[in-house]
Every structure is written in C-alpha cells, then in structure tokens.
Design a protein around this motif. Structure first.
Motif, PDB file in Angstrom:
ATOM      1  N   GLN A  44      96.925  51.717  76.569  1.00  0.00           N
ATOM      2  CA  GLN A  44      95.801  50.802  76.760  1.00  0.00           C
ATOM      3  C   GLN A  44      94.559  51.397  76.102  1.00  0.00           C
ATOM      4  O   GLN A  44      94.202  52.543  76.371  1.00  0.00           O
TER       5      GLN A  44
ATOM      6  N   ARG B 240      90.845  52.160  75.900  1.00  0.00           N
ATOM      7  CA  ARG B 240      89.868  52.319  76.968  1.00  0.00           C
ATOM      8  C   ARG B 240      88.427  52.204  76.505  1.00  0.00           C
ATOM      9  O   ARG B 240      87.611  51.594  77.163  1.00  0.00           O
ATOM     10  N   SER B 241      88.096  52.853  75.401  1.00  0.00           N
ATOM     11  CA  SER B 241      86.699  52.885  74.984  1.00  0.00           C
ATOM     12  C   SER B 241      86.623  53.293  73.519  1.00  0.00           C
ATOM     13  O   SER B 241      87.492  53.985  73.012  1.00  0.00           O
TER      14      SER B 241
ATOM     15  N   SER C  66      94.441  55.233  77.190  1.00  0.00           N
ATOM     16  CA  SER C  66      95.231  55.698  78.325  1.00  0.00           C
ATOM     17  C   SER C  66      96.692  55.467  78.009  1.00  0.00           C
ATOM     18  O   SER C  66      97.057  54.481  77.382  1.00  0.00           O
TER      19      SER C  66
ATOM     20  N   TYR D 182     100.351  55.443  80.275  1.00  0.00           N
ATOM     21  CA  TYR D 182     100.870  55.394  81.639  1.00  0.00           C
ATOM     22  C   TYR D 182     102.380  55.551  81.629  1.00  0.00           C
ATOM     23  O   TYR D 182     103.061  54.981  80.784  1.00  0.00           O
TER      24      TYR D 182
ATOM     25  N   GLU E 175      98.558  58.559  84.731  1.00  0.00           N
ATOM     26  CA  GLU E 175      97.729  58.125  83.619  1.00  0.00           C
ATOM     27  C   GLU E 175      97.247  59.346  82.849  1.00  0.00           C
ATOM     28  O   GLU E 175      96.754  60.301  83.432  1.00  0.00           O
TER      29      GLU E 175
ATOM     30  N   PRO F  49      86.587  54.708  81.366  1.00  0.00           N
ATOM     31  CA  PRO F  49      87.053  54.319  82.695  1.00  0.00           C
ATOM     32  C   PRO F  49      88.525  54.686  82.856  1.00  0.00           C
ATOM     33  O   PRO F  49      89.288  54.644  81.891  1.00  0.00           O
ATOM     34  N   VAL F  50      88.911  55.086  84.046  1.00  0.00           N
ATOM     35  CA  VAL F  50      90.319  55.371  84.342  1.00  0.00           C
ATOM     36  C   VAL F  50      90.728  54.544  85.550  1.00  0.00           C
ATOM     37  O   VAL F  50      89.893  54.139  86.346  1.00  0.00           O
ATOM     38  N   SER F  51      92.021  54.300  85.679  1.00  0.00           N
ATOM     39  CA  SER F  51      92.470  53.425  86.766  1.00  0.00           C
ATOM     40  C   SER F  51      93.317  54.124  87.815  1.00  0.00           C
ATOM     41  O   SER F  51      93.680  53.518  88.802  1.00  0.00           O
ATOM     42  N   THR F  52      93.635  55.390  87.612  1.00  0.00           N
ATOM     43  CA  THR F  52      94.423  56.114  88.609  1.00  0.00           C
ATOM     44  C   THR F  52      93.684  57.367  89.044  1.00  0.00           C
ATOM     45  O   THR F  52      92.936  57.954  88.273  1.00  0.00           O
ATOM     46  N   ASP F  53      93.890  57.781  90.290  1.00  0.00           N
ATOM     47  CA  ASP F  53      93.299  59.013  90.789  1.00  0.00           C
ATOM     48  C   ASP F  53      94.063  60.203  90.230  1.00  0.00           C
ATOM     49  O   ASP F  53      95.276  60.153  90.064  1.00  0.00           O
TER      50      ASP F  53
ATOM     51  N   PRO G 134      85.578  61.226  84.148  1.00  0.00           N
ATOM     52  CA  PRO G 134      85.313  59.913  83.573  1.00  0.00           C
ATOM     53  C   PRO G 134      84.422  59.944  82.330  1.00  0.00           C
ATOM     54  O   PRO G 134      84.320  58.982  81.617  1.00  0.00           O
TER      55      PRO G 134
END
Length: 81
Positions: A20, A22-23, A32, A34, A39, A56-60, A72
C-alpha cells in the motif's frame, strides 16, 4: 546488497506481502507491506539529501524495529551516502 537480501529473506512480507502506498514527498516515497497481521514500512529517497516524511501506519508495533528509527515520522536517508 547481501544485507538487503538477508533482510528480505528473514521478513517474508517484504517479498510477498500486500503493498500500500502511504506517503510521498519531493523525493521520498513510503509504502507499507502487510503479511500475517504484520506491517512493514519501507521508505525510499531518490534525492541527494535527507528528507523528513510523515507516514501513517495502521497496525500497532509489537516487534523490534528493523533498521533505523521507526515511528510515524521517518527520516528518508539518501541511499548514495
């Protein structure tokens, strides 16, 4: 190059995970990858100087980070240094 190969071999998401965008910034791109609930954030910098980029990230994070400081906000280092 051998160290990059070992990194990819030890972390299968870098080879076959879902990707994906991201920026982006002037000369940096962050993606990212996965796989199996993990991630990995990969940042490429094609510029001639270091550049900051917010990602931005979507997993801890539950595992030790690979490579340089992971947060981040990343510093995209020039690969020619």
């Amino acid at each position: 190059i051998a160290s990059i190969g070992r990194l990819i071999k030890a972390n299968p998401a870098l080879r076959s995970g879902t990707q994906q965008l991201r920026s982006t910034s002037r000369s940096a791109v962050a993606m990212s990858r996965y796989l199996d609930g993990q991630e990995y954030v990969v940042v490429f910098n094609s510029g001639e100087s270091d550049e900051s980029i917010k990602v931005p990230v979507s997993t801890d994070s539950s595992r030790p980070q690979i490579g340089s400081h992971f947060a981040p906000q990343f510093l995209a280092m020039n690969s020619s240094k």
